[in-house]
Design an enzyme around this catalytic site. Structure first.
Site, mmCIF file in Angstrom:
data_model
loop_
_atom_site.group_PDB
_atom_site.id
_atom_site.type_symbol
_atom_site.label_atom_id
_atom_site.label_comp_id
_atom_site.label_asym_id
_atom_site.label_seq_id
_atom_site.Cartn_x
_atom_site.Cartn_y
_atom_site.Cartn_z
ATOM 1 N N SER A 1 0.865 -1.315 -0.078
ATOM 2 C CA SER A 1 -0.136 -0.032 0.083
ATOM 3 C C SER A 1 0.934 1.229 -0.198
ATOM 4 C CB SER A 1 -1.074 0.002 1.281
ATOM 5 O OG SER A 1 -0.190 -0.189 2.322
ATOM 6 N N HIS B 1 -1.814 -8.924 1.933
ATOM 7 C CA HIS B 1 -1.738 -7.637 2.756
ATOM 8 C C HIS B 1 -2.774 -7.420 3.629
ATOM 9 C CE1 HIS B 1 0.238 -3.852 3.281
ATOM 10 N NE2 HIS B 1 -0.236 -3.104 2.188
ATOM 11 N N HIS C 1 5.602 -12.945 7.207
ATOM 12 C CA HIS C 1 6.224 -11.475 6.894
ATOM 13 C C HIS C 1 7.272 -11.369 5.815
ATOM 14 C CE1 HIS C 1 6.635 -7.036 7.037
ATOM 15 N NE2 HIS C 1 5.285 -7.080 7.495
ATOM 16 N N ARG D 1 3.643 -4.888 16.603
ATOM 17 C CA ARG D 1 2.040 -4.627 16.485
ATOM 18 C C ARG D 1 1.265 -5.599 17.251
ATOM 19 N NH1 ARG D 1 2.005 -3.083 10.325
ATOM 20 N NH2 ARG D 1 2.752 -5.317 10.407
ATOM 21 N N ASP E 1 -1.872 -8.608 11.593
ATOM 22 C CA ASP E 1 -3.337 -8.859 11.365
ATOM 23 C C ASP E 1 -3.645 -10.008 11.830
ATOM 24 O OD1 ASP E 1 -3.737 -7.059 9.311
ATOM 25 O OD2 ASP E 1 -2.412 -8.260 8.038
HETATM 26 N N1 NMX Z 1 1.316 -19.993 5.895
HETATM 27 C C1 NMX Z 1 1.676 -20.872 4.960
HETATM 28 N N2 NMX Z 1 2.749 -20.544 3.855
HETATM 29 C C2 NMX Z 1 3.478 -19.662 4.182
HETATM 30 C C3 NMX Z 1 3.071 -18.598 5.117
HETATM 31 C C4 NMX Z 1 2.115 -18.875 6.112
HETATM 32 N N3 NMX Z 1 1.550 -17.870 6.794
HETATM 33 N N4 NMX Z 1 3.886 -17.540 4.943
HETATM 34 C C5 NMX Z 1 4.870 -17.696 3.925
HETATM 35 N N5 NMX Z 1 4.462 -19.139 3.773
HETATM 36 C C6 NMX Z 1 5.183 -19.750 2.451
HETATM 37 C C7 NMX Z 1 4.868 -18.774 1.150
HETATM 38 O O1 NMX Z 1 3.637 -18.791 0.599
HETATM 39 C C8 NMX Z 1 6.189 -19.251 0.340
HETATM 40 O O2 NMX Z 1 5.683 -20.587 -0.352
HETATM 41 P P1 NMX Z 1 5.876 -20.830 -1.833
HETATM 42 O O3 NMX Z 1 7.580 -21.191 -1.878
HETATM 43 O O4 NMX Z 1 5.113 -22.089 -2.140
HETATM 44 O O5 NMX Z 1 5.669 -19.713 -2.771
HETATM 45 C C9 NMX Z 1 6.995 -19.815 1.225
HETATM 46 O O6 NMX Z 1 6.365 -19.798 2.462
HETATM 47 C C10 NMX Z 1 8.483 -18.611 1.094
HETATM 48 O O7 NMX Z 1 7.561 -17.363 1.674
HETATM 49 P P2 NMX Z 1 8.504 -16.248 2.698
HETATM 50 O O8 NMX Z 1 9.395 -15.734 1.760
HETATM 51 O O9 NMX Z 1 8.378 -16.749 4.116
HETATM 52 O O10 NMX Z 1 7.091 -15.005 2.457
HETATM 53 P P3 NMX Z 1 6.937 -13.940 1.593
HETATM 54 O O11 NMX Z 1 8.004 -12.802 1.863
HETATM 55 O O12 NMX Z 1 6.853 -14.180 0.162
HETATM 56 O O13 NMX Z 1 5.422 -13.598 1.802
HETATM 57 C C11 NMX Z 1 3.522 -13.021 3.196
HETATM 58 C C12 NMX Z 1 5.323 -12.865 3.017
HETATM 59 C C13 NMX Z 1 3.217 -12.088 4.265
HETATM 60 C C14 NMX Z 1 2.785 -12.650 1.960
HETATM 61 C C15 NMX Z 1 3.374 -14.356 3.754
HETATM 62 O O14 NMX Z 1 4.186 -14.750 4.913
HETATM 63 C C16 NMX Z 1 1.963 -14.897 3.803
HETATM 64 O O15 NMX Z 1 1.361 -15.084 2.824
HETATM 65 N N6 NMX Z 1 1.495 -14.799 5.139
HETATM 66 C C17 NMX Z 1 -0.093 -14.981 5.184
HETATM 67 C C18 NMX Z 1 -0.894 -13.700 4.830
HETATM 68 C C19 NMX Z 1 -0.679 -12.642 5.683
HETATM 69 O O16 NMX Z 1 -0.800 -12.771 7.085
HETATM 70 N N7 NMX Z 1 -0.751 -11.446 5.154
HETATM 71 C C20 NMX Z 1 -0.362 -10.282 6.152
HETATM 72 C C21 NMX Z 1 0.998 -9.488 6.030
HETATM 73 C C22 NMX Z 1 0.854 -8.417 6.954
HETATM 74 N N8 NMX Z 1 0.239 -7.257 6.259
HETATM 75 O O17 NMX Z 1 -0.761 -6.472 6.833
HETATM 76 O O18 NMX Z 1 0.320 -6.793 5.079
HETATM 77 C C1 MLT Z 2 2.177 -3.594 6.311
HETATM 78 O O1 MLT Z 2 2.099 -3.221 7.526
HETATM 79 O O2 MLT Z 2 2.344 -2.767 5.455
HETATM 80 C C2 MLT Z 2 2.547 -5.029 6.309
HETATM 81 O O3 MLT Z 2 3.163 -5.584 7.728
HETATM 82 C C3 MLT Z 2 3.094 -5.541 5.021
HETATM 83 C C4 MLT Z 2 4.802 -5.206 4.997
HETATM 84 O O4 MLT Z 2 5.072 -4.555 5.720
HETATM 85 O O5 MLT Z 2 5.105 -5.579 4.000
#
Ligand code: NMX
Ligand code: MLT
Length: 436
Positions: A243, A273, A319, A328, A374
């Site tokens: 964002s 996100h 994350h 947070r 979240d």
């Molecule tokens: N559950 C299952 N698998 C996960 C999770 C999770 N919570 N987090 C990461 N992975 C997987 C990810 O999908 C990826 O799989 P693949 O190789 O098959 O593509 C692998 O682990 C490596 O990912 P990372 O490098 O650890 O994470 P990345 O930096 O790509 O993504 C998020 C970060 C936040 C997108 C990821 O952790 C996620 O999808 N979390 C769940 C959704 C979430 O809570 N999002 C909110 C973030 C905060 N916000 O407000 O924005």
């Molecule tokens: C945010 O607050 O924007 C989320 O934690 C996602 C991020 O920092 O990448």
């Protein structure tokens, strides 16, 4: 005392001459390190690419707003009479100036925002005509984009404003943007989940109180305190998140703050996100309906594994930058321990916290097994009766405006150029490294 705009006008020249010009003169040709091909394919993780002054995120320690941690902000920023959480008005002042404002300055900001809060009738009509089945985030983005109708920046640009003056109408738009969000959020909430009647803003109340009142929770002081904390901690998370980066990118085309932040909201509406706060509650409710309330640790473990085995993510965990529990999350957990220690859903969130990191570590993919912001926000809102999870990301959006708006003002003050990084095709990369 000085208003926020007057104080900024004092700070901008020295930031340009003594900070930005100096850094570029002293270090402009120095490298931050190599760019790896993996980073091009890997979502640009770790690529140093943006200037963002309001906050910096440390992988271990979490966010600092202008150098101050969340507990420091809770201690230092002005509070409402009788309150103990920081007023987001003070956080906005801090994000913009790096300074902690006085009680009087914060009070003036509350009054200024309340005075600017009304939204144009045609924006009300747009919202009233949205079907209740249109997701609240889509409605939010529509309304914010439509505010561009009255943008001071867009008007000044058409009238030939000089580059040196860009920050001034940007500031006015940013103040209007933040001020109008409670009325937009309140109208969406009341249209989709209530009777469509939105009460008036109280010119004497602070921002969070007015937001709570527009949602129908103005009489609940604990909920108002929660919103003060909620907005403060969700406001900013350095510049690389979807964002924030989107808002900055769109703003770099000199699209006004309403267009820029409308774009931010569309990114925040994605499930990886901001929408994750909605997804967490849906996931917890599904878990309860499947394994019952007060389920055993083994039943919770099995449910978490079934999520992973279905090829889904566990929402609220992991994350892109953080490698420890999000501070947070901790701030919200402390709020819950103080105000709702016996809430059954809070207990489930705690049980999940004890179980999920171990499973994610065992599964071996996620780089960070710990909870993010979240994982906790929905349970707090639910406790006070705001149970409509489809609305949760709107509150994240109201908060994120503070950080994006502050940086847009600085970007225009510092003359930040159009963002236009270089892209490559896979074919070009193969040719580039052929025989190397
Ligand atoms: N559950 C299952 N698998 C996960 C999770 C999770 N919570 N987090 C990461 N992975 C997987 C990810 O999908 C990826 O799989 P693949 O190789 O098959 O593509 C692998 O682990 C490596 O990912 P990372 O490098 O650890 O994470 P990345 O930096 O790509 O993504 C998020 C970060 C936040 C997108 C990821 O952790 C996620 O999808 N979390 C769940 C959704 C979430 O809570 N999002 C909110 C973030 C905060 N916000 O407000 O924005
Ligand atoms: C945010 O607050 O924007 C989320 O934690 C996602 C991020 O920092 O990448």
């Amino acid at each position: 005392p000085l208003t926020l705009k007057e104080r900024l006008a004092e700070l901008i020249p020295s930031q340009i001459d003594q900070v930005v010009k100096q850094i570029r003169a002293d270090h402009g040709k120095k490298s931050f390190g190599p760019v790896l091909v993996d980073q091009l394919y890997g979502g640009m993780r770790g690529l140093p690419a943006l200037i963002w002054d309001g906050s910096v995120l440390d992988a271990e320690e979490g966010i600092r707003f202008r150098g101050k941690s969340i507990p420091e902000c809770q201690a230092l920023l002005p509070k409402a009479p009788g309150g103990s959480e920081p007023l987001p008005e003070g956080l906005f002042w801090l994000l913009l100036t790096g300074e902690v404002p006085t009680q009087e300055q914060v009070r003036a900001l509350s009054r200024d925002w309340a005075a600017r809060a009304a939204i144009p009738e045609f924006v009300e009509e747009i919202l009233d005509r949205c079907p209740p089945t249109l997701h609240p985030m889509s409605q939010f983005s529509l309304a914010v984009t439509a505010l561009n109708h009255d943008s001071a920046f867009a008007r000044a640009y058409q009238e030939g404003i000089s580059k040196k003056e860009y920050w001034q109408p940007t500031f006015d738009d940013a103040m209007d943007l933040i001020a109008k969000l409670p009325n937009i959020a309140g109208r969406i909430y009341r249209n989709v989940f209530g009777d469509g009647k939105v009460p008036a803003i109280d010119l004497e109340k602070d921002y969070s109180h007015n937001l709570a009142a527009l949602l129908g929770f103005g009489d609940n002081e604990a909920f108002v305190e929660l919103l003060r904390l909620y907005i403060t901690i969700h406001s900013d998370h350095e510049g690389g998140n979807v964002s924030a980066h989107t808002g900055k990118l769109v703003g770099s085309a000199l699209s006004d703050p309403f267009l820029s932040f409308g774009a931010s909201l569309n990114g925040l509406a994605g499930p990886l996100h901001g929408l994750a706060n909605q997804e967490v509650l849906i996931w917890l409710r599904k878990m309860q309906s499947k394994i019952g309330e007060n389920a055993s640790d083994d039943a919770v473990k099995e449910y978490v594994w079934s999520t992973l085995k279905a090829g889904q993510v566990v929402p609220g965990y992991g994350h892109a930058v953080l490698r420890k529990t999000d501070p947070r999350y901790t701030a919200q957990r402390e709020f819950a321990l103080k105000h709702l220690p016996n809430d059954p859903l809070f207990k489930l969130v705690g049980q999940v916290y004890d179980i999920v990191p171990g499973i994610l570590l065992e599964a071996g993919k996620a780089k960070n097994p710990w909870p993010n912001v979240d994982a906790h926000s929905g349970v707090l809102l639910t406790h006070y009766g705001l149970t409509e999870m489809q609305f949760y990301t709107v509150l994240f959006g109201v908060s994120r405006a503070f950080g994006v708006a502050a940086q847009l003002i600085w970007d225009r003050a510092l003359g930040a150029p159009l963002e236009r990084p270089k892209s490559y095709s896979s074919d070009a990369i193969q040719r580039m490294f052929k025989d190397k």
